[in-house]
Design an enzyme around this catalytic site. Structure first.
Site, PDB file in Angstrom:
ATOM      1  N   ASN A 176      -0.819 -27.692  20.214  1.00 18.71           N
ATOM      2  CA  ASN A 176      -0.289 -28.746  19.214  1.00 18.71           C
ATOM      3  C   ASN A 176       1.179 -29.115  19.812  1.00 18.71           C
ATOM      4  O   ASN A 176       2.065 -28.333  19.551  1.00 18.71           O
ATOM      5  CB  ASN A 176      -0.305 -28.034  17.879  1.00 18.71           C
ATOM      6  CG  ASN A 176       0.640 -29.129  16.858  1.00 18.71           C
ATOM      7  OD1 ASN A 176       0.688 -30.251  17.273  1.00 18.71           O
ATOM      8  ND2 ASN A 176       0.576 -28.691  15.581  1.00 18.71           N
ATOM      9  N   TRP A 177       1.141 -30.151  20.511  1.00 20.19           N
ATOM     10  CA  TRP A 177       2.562 -30.791  21.023  1.00 20.19           C
ATOM     11  C   TRP A 177       3.440 -31.211  20.016  1.00 20.19           C
ATOM     12  O   TRP A 177       4.602 -31.403  20.217  1.00 20.19           O
ATOM     13  CB  TRP A 177       2.193 -31.768  21.924  1.00 20.19           C
ATOM     14  CG  TRP A 177       1.730 -31.493  23.270  1.00 20.19           C
ATOM     15  CD1 TRP A 177       1.269 -30.244  23.409  1.00 20.19           C
ATOM     16  CD2 TRP A 177       1.347 -32.495  24.466  1.00 20.19           C
ATOM     17  NE1 TRP A 177       0.581 -30.298  24.966  1.00 20.19           N
ATOM     18  CE2 TRP A 177       0.722 -31.660  25.297  1.00 20.19           C
ATOM     19  CE3 TRP A 177       1.621 -34.001  24.296  1.00 20.19           C
ATOM     20  CZ2 TRP A 177       0.348 -32.324  26.490  1.00 20.19           C
ATOM     21  CZ3 TRP A 177       0.837 -34.371  25.630  1.00 20.19           C
ATOM     22  CH2 TRP A 177       0.312 -33.625  26.459  1.00 20.19           C
ATOM     23  N   LYS A 178       2.796 -31.462  18.613  1.00 24.10           N
ATOM     24  CA  LYS A 178       4.006 -31.844  17.398  1.00 24.10           C
ATOM     25  C   LYS A 178       4.456 -33.190  18.161  1.00 24.10           C
ATOM     26  O   LYS A 178       3.818 -33.916  18.861  1.00 24.10           O
ATOM     27  CB  LYS A 178       4.656 -30.916  17.078  1.00 24.10           C
ATOM     28  CG  LYS A 178       4.011 -29.434  16.586  1.00 24.10           C
ATOM     29  CD  LYS A 178       4.838 -28.446  15.916  1.00 24.10           C
ATOM     30  CE  LYS A 178       4.108 -27.281  15.783  1.00 24.10           C
ATOM     31  NZ  LYS A 178       4.774 -26.523  15.128  1.00 24.10           N
ATOM     32  N   HIS A 189      -1.890 -29.518   8.503  1.00 23.09           N
ATOM     33  CA  HIS A 189      -0.679 -28.434   9.280  1.00 23.09           C
ATOM     34  C   HIS A 189       0.313 -28.372   8.082  1.00 23.09           C
ATOM     35  O   HIS A 189       0.521 -29.198   7.287  1.00 23.09           O
ATOM     36  CB  HIS A 189      -0.373 -29.162  10.475  1.00 23.09           C
ATOM     37  CG  HIS A 189       0.596 -28.196  11.115  1.00 23.09           C
ATOM     38  ND1 HIS A 189       1.735 -27.960  10.978  1.00 23.09           N
ATOM     39  CD2 HIS A 189       0.258 -27.336  12.240  1.00 23.09           C
ATOM     40  CE1 HIS A 189       2.310 -27.136  11.756  1.00 23.09           C
ATOM     41  NE2 HIS A 189       1.455 -26.759  12.567  1.00 23.09           N
ATOM     42  N   GLU A 194       3.040 -28.422   8.455  1.00 26.34           N
ATOM     43  CA  GLU A 194       4.358 -29.341   8.514  1.00 26.34           C
ATOM     44  C   GLU A 194       3.984 -30.744   7.783  1.00 26.34           C
ATOM     45  O   GLU A 194       4.688 -31.247   7.125  1.00 26.34           O
ATOM     46  CB  GLU A 194       4.817 -29.548   9.971  1.00 26.34           C
ATOM     47  CG  GLU A 194       5.354 -28.466  10.465  1.00 26.34           C
ATOM     48  CD  GLU A 194       5.300 -28.353  12.005  1.00 26.34           C
ATOM     49  OE1 GLU A 194       4.812 -29.177  12.683  1.00 26.34           O
ATOM     50  OE2 GLU A 194       5.653 -27.051  12.336  1.00 26.34           O
ATOM     51  N   GLU A 245      -2.293 -20.127   9.968  1.00 27.45           N
ATOM     52  CA  GLU A 245      -0.823 -20.259  10.371  1.00 27.45           C
ATOM     53  C   GLU A 245       0.021 -19.675   9.392  1.00 27.45           C
ATOM     54  O   GLU A 245       0.481 -20.734   8.472  1.00 27.45           O
ATOM     55  CB  GLU A 245      -0.557 -21.579  11.068  1.00 27.45           C
ATOM     56  CG  GLU A 245      -1.250 -22.213  12.235  1.00 27.45           C
ATOM     57  CD  GLU A 245      -0.657 -23.119  12.781  1.00 27.45           C
ATOM     58  OE1 GLU A 245      -0.673 -23.132  14.178  1.00 27.45           O
ATOM     59  OE2 GLU A 245      -0.033 -24.133  12.136  1.00 27.45           O
ATOM     60  N   GLY A 251       7.270 -21.386  15.157  1.00 28.18           N
ATOM     61  CA  GLY A 251       8.427 -21.649  15.601  1.00 28.18           C
ATOM     62  C   GLY A 251       9.533 -20.829  15.319  1.00 28.18           C
ATOM     63  O   GLY A 251      10.725 -21.011  15.659  1.00 28.18           O
ATOM     64  N   SER A 274       4.107 -18.718  16.706  1.00 27.54           N
ATOM     65  CA  SER A 274       4.863 -17.897  17.844  1.00 27.54           C
ATOM     66  C   SER A 274       3.898 -17.186  18.681  1.00 27.54           C
ATOM     67  O   SER A 274       4.209 -16.286  19.228  1.00 27.54           O
ATOM     68  CB  SER A 274       5.724 -17.194  17.195  1.00 27.54           C
ATOM     69  OG  SER A 274       6.953 -17.901  16.678  1.00 27.54           O
ATOM     70  N   GLY A 323       2.109 -23.888  19.160  1.00 23.28           N
ATOM     71  CA  GLY A 323       3.092 -25.057  19.551  1.00 23.28           C
ATOM     72  C   GLY A 323       4.081 -24.627  20.657  1.00 23.28           C
ATOM     73  O   GLY A 323       3.445 -25.108  21.735  1.00 23.28           O
ATOM     74  N   GLY A 324       5.164 -24.293  20.466  1.00 28.06           N
ATOM     75  CA  GLY A 324       6.139 -24.131  21.558  1.00 28.06           C
ATOM     76  C   GLY A 324       5.595 -23.691  22.894  1.00 28.06           C
ATOM     77  O   GLY A 324       5.973 -24.499  24.028  1.00 28.06           O
TER      78      GLY A 324
HETATM   79  O1  LIG Z   1       2.429 -24.766  14.135  1.00 25.40           O
HETATM   80  C1  LIG Z   1       1.976 -24.277  15.171  1.00 25.40           C
HETATM   81  C2  LIG Z   1       0.692 -24.599  15.921  1.00 25.40           C
HETATM   82  O2  LIG Z   1       0.155 -25.752  14.924  1.00 25.40           O
HETATM   83  C3  LIG Z   1       2.771 -23.057  15.845  1.00 25.40           C
HETATM   84  O3  LIG Z   1       3.843 -23.414  16.304  1.00 25.40           O
HETATM   85  P1  LIG Z   1       4.562 -22.305  17.324  1.00 25.40           P
HETATM   86  O4  LIG Z   1       3.577 -21.709  18.395  1.00 25.40           O
HETATM   87  O5  LIG Z   1       5.928 -23.129  17.958  1.00 25.40           O
HETATM   88  O6  LIG Z   1       5.125 -21.243  16.428  1.00 25.40           O
END
Ligand SMILES: O=C(CO)COP(=O)(O)O
Length: 253
Positions: free
Chosen positions: A9-11, A95, A97, A167, A173, A213, A234-235
């Site tokens: 997920n690049w966000k 999600h 967010e 999650e 993050g 993470s 994500g990251g």
């Molecule tokens: O929210 C996430 C994936 O949707 C997780 O993000 P991180 O892997 O950066 O913690």
């Protein structure tokens, strides 16, 4: 055996050129394995290009969100039919967010989940607890409730195809991963909830990802757990090398 599913997920990251370079590199190095499904979720702006680049490959391109309506006066939004019309097959829904910054609720996530299925899209439905909820031992209750509400009025036939991403919000993050045991316990509770809703057949078919993470160092242990079928990342999904390591781990798990 459920097929592993690794989704990046690049966000809100990457320019068009960066998205293209990432995809070119990943496509040349992606492992050919029946055991893992690899997915990239770019910003909506790049979906069409990336779907085109990835056609005839085993990389899928997914949307990060969508509106539930067919069409209408919803400035800035994208509908399920629009995603389908450019060849998108999966969509991330609910999600944390989106829940935190865009007022998504269990009810709207349910509407989106139903709309996804009606349009032939596979939803990746996200659930997870806050730190406060974890500390008050409410995790299983919160997460089960989120799953139950997201799947309200969804048929067993559709639910069987769904992906659920667990999650924990405090692990996103932050570099704080849930221990593999804790993550497995909650993913097991999610599978239990699905079993209560639909029976064992659906519960055994549904794929459950862990997210928060995840990185190339912790992925193997997470994937070794009974109820963890993949990861939503994500990251660590932003660099081709690291994303490819995660997919490799899925292929070898
Ligand atoms: O929210 C996430 C994936 O949707 C997780 O993000 P991180 O892997 O950066 O913690």
């Amino acid at each position: 055996m459920r097929k592993r599913i690794i989704a990046g997920n690049w966000k809100m990251h990457k320019t068009a050129e960066e998205a293209k370079q990432f995809t070119e590199e990943v496509l040349t190095k992606l492992p050919e394995s029946e055991k893992v499904e690899a997915i990239v979720c770019p910003p909506a702006l790049y979906l069409e290009n990336l779907v085109e680049m990835a056609k005839d490959s085993n990389l899928s391109i997914a949307a990060q969100t969508m509106h539930e309506a067919k069409e209408g006066a919803f400035t800035g939004e994208v509908s399920p039919a629009m995603l389908v019309s450019i060849g998108v097959k999966h969509v991330v829904l609910g999600h944390s967010e989106r829940r935190e910054y865009y007022n998504e609720t269990n009810e709207s996530v349910n509407a989106k989940t139903k709309a996804a299925f009606e349009n032939g899209l596979t939803p990746i439905v996200c659930v997870g607890e806050t730190l406060e909820e974890r500390e008050s031992d409410a995790t299983v209750k919160i997460v089960s409730d989120q799953v139950t509400k997201a799947f309200s009025d969804v048929s067993a036939e559709n639910a069987k195809q769904a992906v659920i991403a667990y999650e924990p919000i405090w692990a996103i993050g932050t570099g704080k991963t849930a221990t593999a045991e804790d993550a497995n316990e909650v993913c097991g509770a999610i599978r239990n909830t699905v079993e209560n809703l639909y029976g064992a057949d659906v519960a055994n078919a549904v794929r459950i990802q862990y997210g928060g993470s995840v990185n190339p160092k912790n992925i193997e242990e997470l994937l070794s757990m009974e109820h963890i079928d993949g990861a939503l990342v994500g990251g660590a999904s932003l660099e081709p090398a690291s994303f490819l390591q995660l997919v490799e781990a899925g292929a070898n798990a």
